[in-house]
Write a protein that holds these residues in place. Structure first.
Motif, PDB file in Angstrom:
ATOM      1  N   ALA A 363       0.832  -1.207   0.000  1.00 35.53           N
ATOM      2  CA  ALA A 363       0.000   0.000   0.000  1.00 35.53           C
ATOM      3  C   ALA A 363       0.865   1.254   0.000  1.00 35.53           C
ATOM      4  CB  ALA A 363      -0.928  -0.005   1.215  1.00 35.53           C
ATOM      5  N   VAL A 364       1.958   1.224   0.764  1.00 34.05           N
ATOM      6  CA  VAL A 364       2.874   2.369   0.797  1.00 34.05           C
ATOM      7  C   VAL A 364       3.452   2.619  -0.597  1.00 34.05           C
ATOM      8  CG1 VAL A 364       5.047   3.268   1.715  1.00 34.05           C
ATOM      9  CG2 VAL A 364       3.448   2.082   3.229  1.00 34.05           C
ATOM     10  N   GLY A 365       3.944   1.549  -1.241  1.00 29.87           N
ATOM     11  CA  GLY A 365       4.541   1.698  -2.567  1.00 29.87           C
ATOM     12  C   GLY A 365       3.549   2.168  -3.601  1.00 29.87           C
ATOM     13  N   ASP A 366       2.330   1.621  -3.534  1.00 33.46           N
ATOM     14  CA  ASP A 366       1.314   1.972  -4.527  1.00 33.46           C
ATOM     15  C   ASP A 366       0.767   3.373  -4.322  1.00 33.46           C
ATOM     16  OD1 ASP A 366       1.607  -0.481  -5.703  1.00 33.46           O
ATOM     17  OD2 ASP A 366      -0.201  -1.357  -4.808  1.00 33.46           O
ATOM     18  N   LYS A 367       0.413   3.706  -3.077  1.00 36.53           N
ATOM     19  CA  LYS A 367      -0.305   4.951  -2.812  1.00 36.53           C
ATOM     20  C   LYS A 367       0.624   6.132  -2.565  1.00 36.53           C
ATOM     21  CE  LYS A 367      -4.181   2.396  -0.845  1.00 36.53           C
ATOM     22  NZ  LYS A 367      -5.011   2.145   0.354  1.00 36.53           N
ATOM     23  N   TYR A 369       4.115   6.125  -3.331  1.00 40.40           N
ATOM     24  CA  TYR A 369       5.138   6.256  -4.361  1.00 40.40           C
ATOM     25  C   TYR A 369       4.614   5.939  -5.754  1.00 40.40           C
ATOM     26  CZ  TYR A 369       8.360   6.757  -0.496  1.00 40.40           C
ATOM     27  OH  TYR A 369       9.003   7.205   0.627  1.00 40.40           O
ATOM     28  N   ASN A 370       3.303   5.940  -5.902  1.00 42.45           N
ATOM     29  CA  ASN A 370       2.690   5.823  -7.225  1.00 42.45           C
ATOM     30  C   ASN A 370       3.127   4.567  -7.977  1.00 42.45           C
ATOM     31  OD1 ASN A 370       1.465   8.498  -6.946  1.00 42.45           O
ATOM     32  ND2 ASN A 370       3.554   9.257  -7.176  1.00 42.45           N
ATOM     33  N   GLY A 371       3.329   3.493  -7.214  1.00 48.57           N
ATOM     34  CA  GLY A 371       3.710   2.229  -7.818  1.00 48.57           C
ATOM     35  C   GLY A 371       5.165   2.125  -8.204  1.00 48.57           C
ATOM     36  N   LEU A 372       5.975   3.133  -7.882  1.00 43.22           N
ATOM     37  CA  LEU A 372       7.379   3.136  -8.275  1.00 43.22           C
ATOM     38  C   LEU A 372       8.298   2.615  -7.178  1.00 43.22           C
ATOM     39  CD1 LEU A 372       7.507   6.487 -10.254  1.00 43.22           C
ATOM     40  CD2 LEU A 372       7.140   4.178 -11.095  1.00 43.22           C
ATOM     41  N   ARG A 373       7.708   2.170  -6.094  1.00 43.77           N
ATOM     42  CA  ARG A 373       8.462   1.421  -5.086  1.00 43.77           C
ATOM     43  C   ARG A 373       7.659   0.172  -4.752  1.00 43.77           C
ATOM     44  NH1 ARG A 373      11.722   5.714  -1.205  1.00 43.77           N
ATOM     45  NH2 ARG A 373      12.497   6.971  -2.932  1.00 43.77           N
ATOM     46  N   THR A 374       8.364  -0.893  -4.457  1.00 45.49           N
ATOM     47  CA  THR A 374       7.728  -2.173  -4.195  1.00 45.49           C
ATOM     48  C   THR A 374       8.209  -2.728  -2.862  1.00 45.49           C
ATOM     49  OG1 THR A 374       9.478  -3.352  -5.388  1.00 45.49           O
ATOM     50  CG2 THR A 374       7.523  -2.726  -6.649  1.00 45.49           C
ATOM     51  N   PRO A 375       7.455  -3.621  -2.244  1.00 46.77           N
ATOM     52  CA  PRO A 375       7.882  -4.183  -0.962  1.00 46.77           C
ATOM     53  C   PRO A 375       9.261  -4.826  -1.054  1.00 46.77           C
ATOM     54  CG  PRO A 375       5.597  -4.734  -1.385  1.00 46.77           C
ATOM     55  CD  PRO A 375       6.119  -4.108  -2.642  1.00 46.77           C
ATOM     56  N   ALA A 376      10.136  -4.452  -0.145  1.00 50.23           N
ATOM     57  CA  ALA A 376      11.480  -5.035  -0.106  1.00 50.23           C
ATOM     58  C   ALA A 376      11.407  -6.411   0.537  1.00 50.23           C
ATOM     59  CB  ALA A 376      12.433  -4.127   0.668  1.00 50.23           C
ATOM     60  N   THR A 377      12.063  -7.358  -0.077  1.00 60.06           N
ATOM     61  CA  THR A 377      11.985  -8.740   0.386  1.00 60.06           C
ATOM     62  C   THR A 377      13.291  -9.262   0.963  1.00 60.06           C
ATOM     63  OG1 THR A 377      12.500  -9.470  -1.860  1.00 60.06           O
ATOM     64  CG2 THR A 377      10.173  -9.301  -1.254  1.00 60.06           C
ATOM     65  N   SER A 378      14.358  -8.485   0.840  1.00 56.50           N
ATOM     66  CA  SER A 378      15.647  -8.917   1.386  1.00 56.50           C
ATOM     67  C   SER A 378      16.556  -7.713   1.507  1.00 56.50           C
ATOM     68  CB  SER A 378      16.295  -9.983   0.497  1.00 56.50           C
ATOM     69  OG  SER A 378      17.022  -9.388  -0.562  1.00 56.50           O
ATOM     70  N   LEU A 379      17.782  -7.952   1.934  1.00 60.67           N
ATOM     71  CA  LEU A 379      18.757  -6.878   2.091  1.00 60.67           C
ATOM     72  C   LEU A 379      19.742  -6.823   0.930  1.00 60.67           C
ATOM     73  CD1 LEU A 379      19.439  -7.148   5.930  1.00 60.67           C
ATOM     74  CD2 LEU A 379      17.791  -5.705   4.715  1.00 60.67           C
ATOM     75  N   ILE A 380      19.430  -7.523  -0.146  1.00 53.08           N
ATOM     76  CA  ILE A 380      20.128  -7.372  -1.419  1.00 53.08           C
ATOM     77  C   ILE A 380      19.069  -7.039  -2.453  1.00 53.08           C
ATOM     78  CG2 ILE A 380      21.411  -8.551  -3.256  1.00 53.08           C
ATOM     79  CD1 ILE A 380      22.887 -10.127  -1.146  1.00 53.08           C
ATOM     80  N   PRO A 381      19.123  -5.862  -3.076  1.00 55.21           N
ATOM     81  CA  PRO A 381      18.048  -5.461  -3.999  1.00 55.21           C
ATOM     82  C   PRO A 381      18.097  -6.231  -5.310  1.00 55.21           C
ATOM     83  CG  PRO A 381      19.763  -3.795  -3.935  1.00 55.21           C
ATOM     84  CD  PRO A 381      20.129  -4.798  -2.887  1.00 55.21           C
ATOM     85  N   PRO A 382      16.954  -6.321  -6.013  1.00 52.09           N
ATOM     86  CA  PRO A 382      16.892  -7.071  -7.269  1.00 52.09           C
ATOM     87  C   PRO A 382      17.731  -6.490  -8.385  1.00 52.09           C
ATOM     88  CG  PRO A 382      14.809  -5.932  -6.835  1.00 52.09           C
ATOM     89  CD  PRO A 382      15.633  -5.811  -5.598  1.00 52.09           C
ATOM     90  N   ALA A 383      18.278  -5.277  -8.200  1.00 53.44           N
ATOM     91  CA  ALA A 383      19.201  -4.737  -9.202  1.00 53.44           C
ATOM     92  C   ALA A 383      20.414  -5.647  -9.358  1.00 53.44           C
ATOM     93  CB  ALA A 383      19.643  -3.327  -8.808  1.00 53.44           C
TER      94      ALA A 383
END
Length: 596
Positions: A363-367, A369-383
């Motif tokens: 909800a935080v990412g969607d509302k 950050y307008n969908g431009l952030r997503t729930p973080a699932t670990s301490l290494i980012p998907p980049a």
């Protein structure tokens, strides 16, 4: 968003670069929740293309206008060894560049200005600069220029911030040179005009992602005392590099005019000229619509108003950063130079996990950050495509599970006031530190606190208010006893190794979480065995799962980085795997920009 950071390499965020901050956006209605109980990460490619669509032929003698989106002037410290802010990095990218190209995992390749070869024991790297690589004043880039950058950074008279880098300090002889016991660095040997070797005290796979990759023109800067370099006009007004463009004119803090470097080793740029100018975030959308600028890193909060624009498009990628909420589990022992985990307040991991389950980050990412952030699932980012684990047993939004864990841990509402007491029956209050700045800092902090209240936890702001920038850092770094919990974010930089943020003996481990298993996994991750990519991936997969199990901090949000590009621009790409992308390939297909 205010940032305290040390930027290393031409990336938005960096290893050991601190981005503790209040989040930036607007809060949503806390009564509306996500139906998902697990966190899933979408690749940025599902929302944005990596490369612009324009396939037309670039015109001759084209010019491009680049927006440096900022509400303040750029500092103008235009040397990689000395700059500390992202705006200066945006200027640097056009006229100077690293010696090494990189692949999708930000690992060095031999496609750039220099090639490399590792020794059999992985302790010595031999670097050969290609013959056609020249500074923009026509002089060849030499091995002594690369050595000179280490001599500058390692000098006791150096006034920048790069010497703190662990890899630089691990060069054989660097310590003696830094302490003034030697005139040169014994581990760096010039083999010929274009070749040198660098020997390190131990093998480390991060050498191929984290080694300092920038040369400095010794013939141009070498007669300036190192103590005076940072303030010299050759750094601020007339810098040189070996990139696709060279500087024609600088209006300090406001704009830079570049002209093509006809001697660029990748080949002459398609653009004849490029103009960089500072554009305030408040007017960047209108500047893009009017065609005043062709290309800009775009502010997240303005995306809804811009996404349907007709004259420019967006490209995007996963960012090298994540936000988090950290538990203060102990303190930093300055005498022993190590973290000590001795705070009993959050000793029970069930409490820590419950606080994570209470947060609806989707909800935080969607509302917000307008969908431009997503729930973080670990301490290494998907980049980090190879090392990010999709199966790290991440914690999602599940308030029922949060309440169950709190019940099991003995945190119960004894006096029936809606808030839980601790296992001994005493009032249980948590002090939460968040930073001021931006319109949504306060609403977002309230969103999180209400989420915890919804599962029965009494959480309030430290001193009843958001902390300003300097006070925030002082309290976090000095382990102010008033702080139980704090909001932060890390820029990882191009090196996947998380040791510099979570090691037992590193001061940036602000949660002060320590364990023998964490020590071993972090050590294995940059051991000689980790030169085997499969071994390193397996190690970091296990570490990500372990940290989610122990929950010393709650990963909250991954982020996308988006760039707005006028539709006349050709061949611009942000794909991490596209190591062949260079600014010399970017062009424009018409003399005039598309307008709304």
């Amino acid at each position: 968003m205010k940032k305290k950071q040390v930027l290393k390499y031409a990336t938005p965020f960096v290893a050991l670069g601190l981005l503790l901050s209040a989040c930036n956006g607007t809060t949503g209605d806390s009564s509306k929740t996500s139906s998902s109980s697990t966190k899933k990460v979408e690749d940025a490619s599902k929302l944005f293309a990596f490369k612009v669509k324009n396939s037309k032929k670039a015109i001759d003698k084209g010019s491009l206008n680049y927006a440096l989106v900022s509400d303040t002037p750029f500092e103008g410290t235009l040397n990689y060894a000395y700059y500390t802010g992202q705006p200066d990095a945006e200027v640097l990218q056009f006229f100077d560049e690293p010696l090494f190209a990189t692949d999708g995992d930000y690992r060095f390749t031999n496609d750039g200005a220099a090639s490399y070869k590792m020794s059999d024991d992985n302790k010595t790297i031999t670097v050969k600069i290609k013959d056609n690589v020249n500074w923009t004043d026509g002089q060849p880039v030499k091995a002594e220029d690369y050595e000179y950058s280490f001599l500058v950074i390692g000098s006791k008279d150096y006034t920048g911030v790069r010497y703190g880098d662990a890899i630089i300090q691990s060069i054989v002889g660097m310590k003696d040179y830094h302490e003034g016991k030697a005139k040169n660095i014994s581990g760096i040997k010039i083999l010929d005009d274009k070749t040198l070797s660098i020997t390190f005290t131990e093998a480390n796979p991060s050498l191929l992602t984290g080694l300092w990759p920038y040369a400095m023109p010794k013939h141009y800067l070498g007669d300036i005392a190192i103590k005076d370099l940072a303030k010299n006009d050759k750094v601020h007004k007339t810098p040189i590099g070996f990139g696709p463009f060279k500087i024609a004119k600088i209006v300090p803090g406001e704009s830079v005019q570049f002209v093509r470097n006809d001697d660029y080793y990748h080949g002459k740029a398609k653009l004849e000229s490029l103009v960089l100018k500072v554009v305030n975030p408040k007017v960047i959308l209108q500047s893009l619509k009017k065609g005043d600028v062709d290309l800009a890193t775009f502010p997240t909060d303005q995306y809804p108003a811009a996404k349907d624009s007709k004259n420019f498009e967006f490209v995007g990628k996963n960012g090298l950063a994540y936000s988090y909420i950290g538990f203060k589990l102990g303190h930093w022992d300055a005498k022993k130079n190590e973290n000590v985990m001795d705070n009993p307040k959050f000793k029970d991991v069930r409490l820590r996990k419950a606080m994570a389950y209470a947060l609806d980050e989707k909800a935080v990412g969607d509302k917000i950050y307008n969908g431009l952030r997503t729930p973080a699932t670990s301490l290494i980012p998907p980049a980090f495509a190879t090392y990010y684990s999709k199966d790290a047993d991440s914690i999602g939004y599940d308030p029922k599970k949060a309440k169950k864990l709190l019940d099991e841990a003995g945190y119960k509402d004894v006096d029936k006031d809606g808030l839980r007491e601790d296992p001994s029956g005493k009032k249980f209050h948590i002090n939460y530190l968040a930073m001021s700045g931006g319109d949504i800092a306060e609403p977002l902090a309230k969103f999180y606190m209400q989420s915890w209240k919804n599962v029965g936890l009494d959480v309030g702001l430290v001193d009843g208010r958001l902390a300003e920038f300097n006070s925030f850092y002082k309290m976090v770094e000095e382990d102010d006893p008033k702080v139980d919990l704090f909001a932060g974010a890390w820029g990882t930089g191009t090196d996947v190794d998380p040791y510099g943020l979570y090691g037992r003996d590193v001061p940036y481990n602000y949660t002060h979480f320590v364990s023998d298993k964490n020590d071993q996994l972090l050590k294995d991750g940059h051991s000689e065995k980790a030169f085997d990519q499969d071994f390193r991936k397996k190690t970091y997969d296990e570490w990500q799962k372990y940290m989610n199990d122990q929950m010393p901090l709650i990963p909250t949000l991954f982020r996308y980085e988006i760039t707005a590009v006028n539709k006349r621009v050709t061949n611009f790409s942000v794909e991490p795997k596209d190591s062949s992308f260079v600014w010399s390939e970017v062009g424009v297909s018409s003399d005039t920009p598309d307008v709304e």
